[in-house]
Design an enzyme around this catalytic site. Structure first.
Site, PDB file in Angstrom:
ATOM      1  N   SER A 105       1.183   6.420   2.602  1.00 34.61           N
ATOM      2  CA  SER A 105       1.866   7.396   3.466  1.00 34.61           C
ATOM      3  C   SER A 105       3.093   7.993   2.777  1.00 34.61           C
ATOM      4  CB  SER A 105       2.332   6.723   4.755  1.00 34.61           C
ATOM      5  OG  SER A 105       1.254   6.144   5.424  1.00 34.61           O
ATOM      6  N   GLU A 160     -13.551  -4.184   6.367  1.00 34.96           N
ATOM      7  CA  GLU A 160     -13.276  -5.135   7.448  1.00 34.96           C
ATOM      8  C   GLU A 160     -14.232  -6.311   7.355  1.00 34.96           C
ATOM      9  OE1 GLU A 160     -12.133  -5.157  12.155  1.00 34.96           O
ATOM     10  OE2 GLU A 160     -13.408  -3.584  11.385  1.00 34.96           O
ATOM     11  N   SER A 181       4.797  -1.300   3.943  1.00 29.66           N
ATOM     12  CA  SER A 181       5.005  -2.689   4.364  1.00 29.66           C
ATOM     13  C   SER A 181       5.029  -3.594   3.129  1.00 29.66           C
ATOM     14  CB  SER A 181       3.880  -3.144   5.296  1.00 29.66           C
ATOM     15  OG  SER A 181       3.719  -2.239   6.361  1.00 29.66           O
ATOM     16  N   GLN A 225       0.846  -1.202   0.000  1.00 27.85           N
ATOM     17  CA  GLN A 225       0.000   0.000   0.000  1.00 27.85           C
ATOM     18  C   GLN A 225       0.882   1.253   0.000  1.00 27.85           C
ATOM     19  OE1 GLN A 225      -3.488   0.320   2.758  1.00 27.85           O
ATOM     20  NE2 GLN A 225      -2.253   1.934   3.634  1.00 27.85           N
ATOM     21  N   GLU A 233      -4.861   8.731  18.417  1.00 27.79           N
ATOM     22  CA  GLU A 233      -5.437  10.079  18.482  1.00 27.79           C
ATOM     23  C   GLU A 233      -6.443  10.266  17.341  1.00 27.79           C
ATOM     24  OE1 GLU A 233      -2.187   9.414  18.688  1.00 27.79           O
ATOM     25  OE2 GLU A 233      -1.688  10.066  20.708  1.00 27.79           O
TER      26      GLU A 233
HETATM   27  C1  LIG Z   1       3.914  -1.037  11.483  1.00 21.74           C
HETATM   28  C2  LIG Z   1       3.433   0.001  10.512  1.00 21.74           C
HETATM   29  C3  LIG Z   1       3.143  -0.368   9.218  1.00 21.74           C
HETATM   30  C4  LIG Z   1       2.735   0.599   8.291  1.00 21.74           C
HETATM   31  N1  LIG Z   1       2.468   0.211   7.010  1.00 21.74           N
HETATM   32  C5  LIG Z   1       2.086   1.140   6.091  1.00 21.74           C
HETATM   33  C6  LIG Z   1       1.859   0.765   4.723  1.00 21.74           C
HETATM   34  O1  LIG Z   1       2.003  -0.416   4.337  1.00 21.74           O
HETATM   35  N2  LIG Z   1       1.514   1.708   3.838  1.00 21.74           N
HETATM   36  C7  LIG Z   1       1.351   3.005   4.197  1.00 21.74           C
HETATM   37  O2  LIG Z   1       0.999   3.807   3.327  1.00 21.74           O
HETATM   38  N3  LIG Z   1       1.576   3.410   5.476  1.00 21.74           N
HETATM   39  C8  LIG Z   1       1.947   2.509   6.436  1.00 21.74           C
HETATM   40  N4  LIG Z   1       2.194   2.900   7.731  1.00 21.74           N
HETATM   41  C9  LIG Z   1       2.162   4.325   8.060  1.00 21.74           C
HETATM   42  C10 LIG Z   1       0.967   4.737   8.916  1.00 21.74           C
HETATM   43  O3  LIG Z   1      -0.217   4.730   8.184  1.00 21.74           O
HETATM   44  C11 LIG Z   1       1.296   6.133   9.473  1.00 21.74           C
HETATM   45  O4  LIG Z   1       2.433   5.981  10.312  1.00 21.74           O
HETATM   46  C12 LIG Z   1       0.150   6.706  10.253  1.00 21.74           C
HETATM   47  O5  LIG Z   1      -0.927   7.023   9.413  1.00 21.74           O
HETATM   48  C13 LIG Z   1       0.586   7.982  11.030  1.00 21.74           C
HETATM   49  O6  LIG Z   1       1.219   8.886  10.195  1.00 21.74           O
HETATM   50  P1  LIG Z   1       2.649   9.508  10.559  1.00 21.74           P
HETATM   51  O7  LIG Z   1       3.574   8.398  10.951  1.00 21.74           O
HETATM   52  O8  LIG Z   1       3.070  10.389   9.419  1.00 21.74           O
HETATM   53  O9  LIG Z   1       2.408  10.380  11.872  1.00 21.74           O
HETATM   54  P2  LIG Z   1       1.758  11.845  11.934  1.00 21.74           P
HETATM   55  O10 LIG Z   1       0.505  11.869  11.138  1.00 21.74           O
HETATM   56  O11 LIG Z   1       2.813  12.844  11.574  1.00 21.74           O
HETATM   57  O12 LIG Z   1       1.395  11.959  13.455  1.00 21.74           O
HETATM   58  C14 LIG Z   1       2.345  12.331  14.463  1.00 21.74           C
HETATM   59  C15 LIG Z   1       1.599  12.454  15.798  1.00 21.74           C
HETATM   60  O13 LIG Z   1       0.612  13.495  15.716  1.00 21.74           O
HETATM   61  C16 LIG Z   1      -0.681  13.009  16.054  1.00 21.74           C
HETATM   62  N5  LIG Z   1      -1.715  13.646  15.212  1.00 21.74           N
HETATM   63  C17 LIG Z   1      -1.663  13.838  13.870  1.00 21.74           C
HETATM   64  N6  LIG Z   1      -2.803  14.439  13.445  1.00 21.74           N
HETATM   65  C18 LIG Z   1      -3.580  14.630  14.548  1.00 21.74           C
HETATM   66  C19 LIG Z   1      -4.863  15.195  14.756  1.00 21.74           C
HETATM   67  N7  LIG Z   1      -5.578  15.678  13.745  1.00 21.74           N
HETATM   68  N8  LIG Z   1      -5.352  15.216  16.028  1.00 21.74           N
HETATM   69  C20 LIG Z   1      -4.623  14.723  17.079  1.00 21.74           C
HETATM   70  N9  LIG Z   1      -3.389  14.177  16.935  1.00 21.74           N
HETATM   71  C21 LIG Z   1      -2.877  14.112  15.678  1.00 21.74           C
HETATM   72  C22 LIG Z   1      -0.623  11.517  15.737  1.00 21.74           C
HETATM   73  O14 LIG Z   1      -1.594  10.803  16.491  1.00 21.74           O
HETATM   74  C23 LIG Z   1       0.811  11.173  16.146  1.00 21.74           C
HETATM   75  O15 LIG Z   1       0.881  10.965  17.534  1.00 21.74           O
HETATM   76  C24 LIG Z   1       2.611   1.960   8.677  1.00 21.74           C
HETATM   77  C25 LIG Z   1       2.900   2.327  10.008  1.00 21.74           C
HETATM   78  C26 LIG Z   1       3.313   1.368  10.917  1.00 21.74           C
HETATM   79  C27 LIG Z   1       3.634   1.787  12.305  1.00 21.74           C
END
Ligand SMILES: Cc1cc2nc3c(=O)[nH]c(=O)nc-3n(C[C@H](O)[C@H](O)[C@H](O)COP(=O)(O)OP(=O)(O)OC[C@H]3O[C@@H](n4cnc5c(N)ncnc54)[C@H](O)[C@@H]3O)c2cc1C
Length: 387
Positions: A117, A232, A149, A114, A368
């Site tokens: 991100s 789901e 992933s 996917q 969150e």
């Molecule tokens: C094990 C794992 C596998 C993954 N696999 C994939 C994959 O296959 N494909 C893919 O595309 N992505 C994947 N991801 C990415 C995942 O979807 C993102 O990490 C996730 O959506 C959070 O985005 P970010 O890491 O950019 O954090 P950010 O969005 O930058 O968030 C940082 C912090 O700010 C908080 N925050 C952000 N916006 C808000 C809001 N509006 N209100 C309150 N708090 C907020 C968040 O909760 C977090 O604590 C994976 C992540 C993990 C951990």
């Protein structure tokens, strides 16, 4: 006595249900079916329409799950393909796309990833900046994805890219099928702190996608991404600490009991609280399944459950790590140091779980963000300020 599905308003069809009889004789004739055989029989995603599934309602889905368990047969492992890419292609793909991609995906012959991100677009996915521009009969893609992933193992990816930079941010995004072996794609491993290589950075440098790899219409990407993320299957499984897999609170309590319990009153209290939390989540899961079986449309339970279950997984692993003490620093240091575990959860699985647990509340939408969904859609609280 632990409550079961029978205690929440529903019972599964009896042993002489013709669907069970037919399935049992199929498993007798095919005791070790291949992924392709399971896919052709409609057993991988029974809720999909024929010819890929059985058009199964929730009760029928649970029946198929039970019969698979009884026969000791596992479905092919292709989480993103079967869980997300497939349902979106079913929903909006062309007949050619359905014909080309769905069967190999269900069979586990072609693995999917996917590509959503980006370094600057996670929770706020609609801010993504990867571009796709039409050039003759091809889309030319330029950008970067992250946390992808299985990108290093995948044959295909579902890709979100901006096709109209002048449109409002949610409307200028399109949804593509991206073969992962095209020139211009570079996959760079990200090894996480468990020491495992699951996710990657993916660089897309003038990648030329055939025009026919667009799913749905240009600009429809955001609504299709929502289809992808909302999918789901009705399932009774999934009590494990690690997104439904791995050990449960019950397993941890059993491990402690097997070594004669603990005399530490604080630890006893933590274990009891953990067990109670696990029961609450189990009842929430049963309630969701029972509502689906009764035909009640899904409510906010999925977001409530995800937020609670991810934190519950972290609580299980934190208690297990504290029980392990200094042994928890070793790669095979489980919750009952020095005492071999039963075969179900070897100590190495607990160690992996300690280290993976922080990811639970991030991947698939952070806690969150789940709370925002519950606040806005269930409690009617004001929306996040739009940026
Ligand atoms: C094990 C794992 C596998 C993954 N696999 C994939 C994959 O296959 N494909 C893919 O595309 N992505 C994947 N991801 C990415 C995942 O979807 C993102 O990490 C996730 O959506 C959070 O985005 P970010 O890491 O950019 O954090 P950010 O969005 O930058 O968030 C940082 C912090 O700010 C908080 N925050 C952000 N916006 C808000 C809001 N509006 N209100 C309150 N708090 C907020 C968040 O909760 C977090 O604590 C994976 C992540 C993990 C951990």
């Amino acid at each position: 006595m632990q409550p079961t599905l029978a205690h929440v308003d529903t019972a599964l069809p009896p042993d002489d249900d013709p669907r069970r009889i037919e399935l049992r004789s199929w498993f007798e004739a095919n005791p070790t079916p291949s992924g392709r055989q399971l896919a052709r029989r409609g057993l991988v995603a029974p809720h999909w329409p024929a010819p890929w599934g059985l058009g199964a309602d929730p009760t029928h889905q649970l029946l198929v799950d039970e019969e698979l368990r009884r026969a000791g047969v596992r479905r092919p492992d292709n989480t993103i393909g079967i869980g997300w890419a497939g349902p979106t292609i079913l929903h909006a793909g062309s007949d050619e796309q359905k014909e080309r991609y769905l069967l190999p995906l269900l069979a586990g012959d072609e693995i999917w990833c996917q590509l959503f991100s980006e370094p600057g677009a996670g929770s706020d996915l609609a801010s993504l900046t990867t571009r796709a521009e039409l050039d003759g009969d091809e889309w030319v893609v330029q950008g970067q994805k992250v946390w992808t992933s299985y990108a290093h193992r995948a044959e295909f990816g579902i890709l979100l890219a901006r096709t109209d930079p002048d449109a409002p941010k949610h409307q200028g995004i399109s949804y593509f099928i991206c073969p992962m072996d095209l020139p211009g794609i570079t996959v760079r491993p990200l090894v996480d702190m468990t020491g495992t290589h699951t996710f990657n950075e993916v660089f897309l440098d003038e990648v030329r996608l055939p025009r026919s790899n667009l799913v749905g219409d240009p600009g429809q990407g955001w609504s299709l991404a929502k289809v992808t993320l909302a999918n789901e299957r009705v399932s009774l499984s999934g009590a494990g600490a690690l997104w439904g897999m791995g050990p449960t609170a019950d397993d941890l309590v059993a491990a402690v009991r097997a070594v004669g319990g603990t005399a530490d009153p604080l630890m006893r209290q933590r274990l009891a609280a953990l067990w109670a939390e696990g029961e609450i989540l189990r009842l929430l899961r049963l309630r969701t399944v029972s509502a689906a079986v009764a035909g009640v449309p899904p409510g906010p339970e999925a977001s409530v459950r995800k937020a609670l279950a991810d934190e519950h997984g972290q609580h299980i692993m934190a208690v297990a790590r504290d029980l392990a003490g200094a042994a928890g620093m070793l790669s095979d240091g489980g919750p009952t140091p020095g005492v071999p575990q039963d075969a179900t959860w070897p100590d190495a699985m607990w160690t992996y779980g300690f280290l993976f647990a922080p990811a639970l509340t991030i991947g698939g939408g952070t806690s969150e963000v789940q709370r925002n969904i519950v606040a806005e859609r269930t409690l009617g609280l004001p929306h996040d300020p739009q940026v």
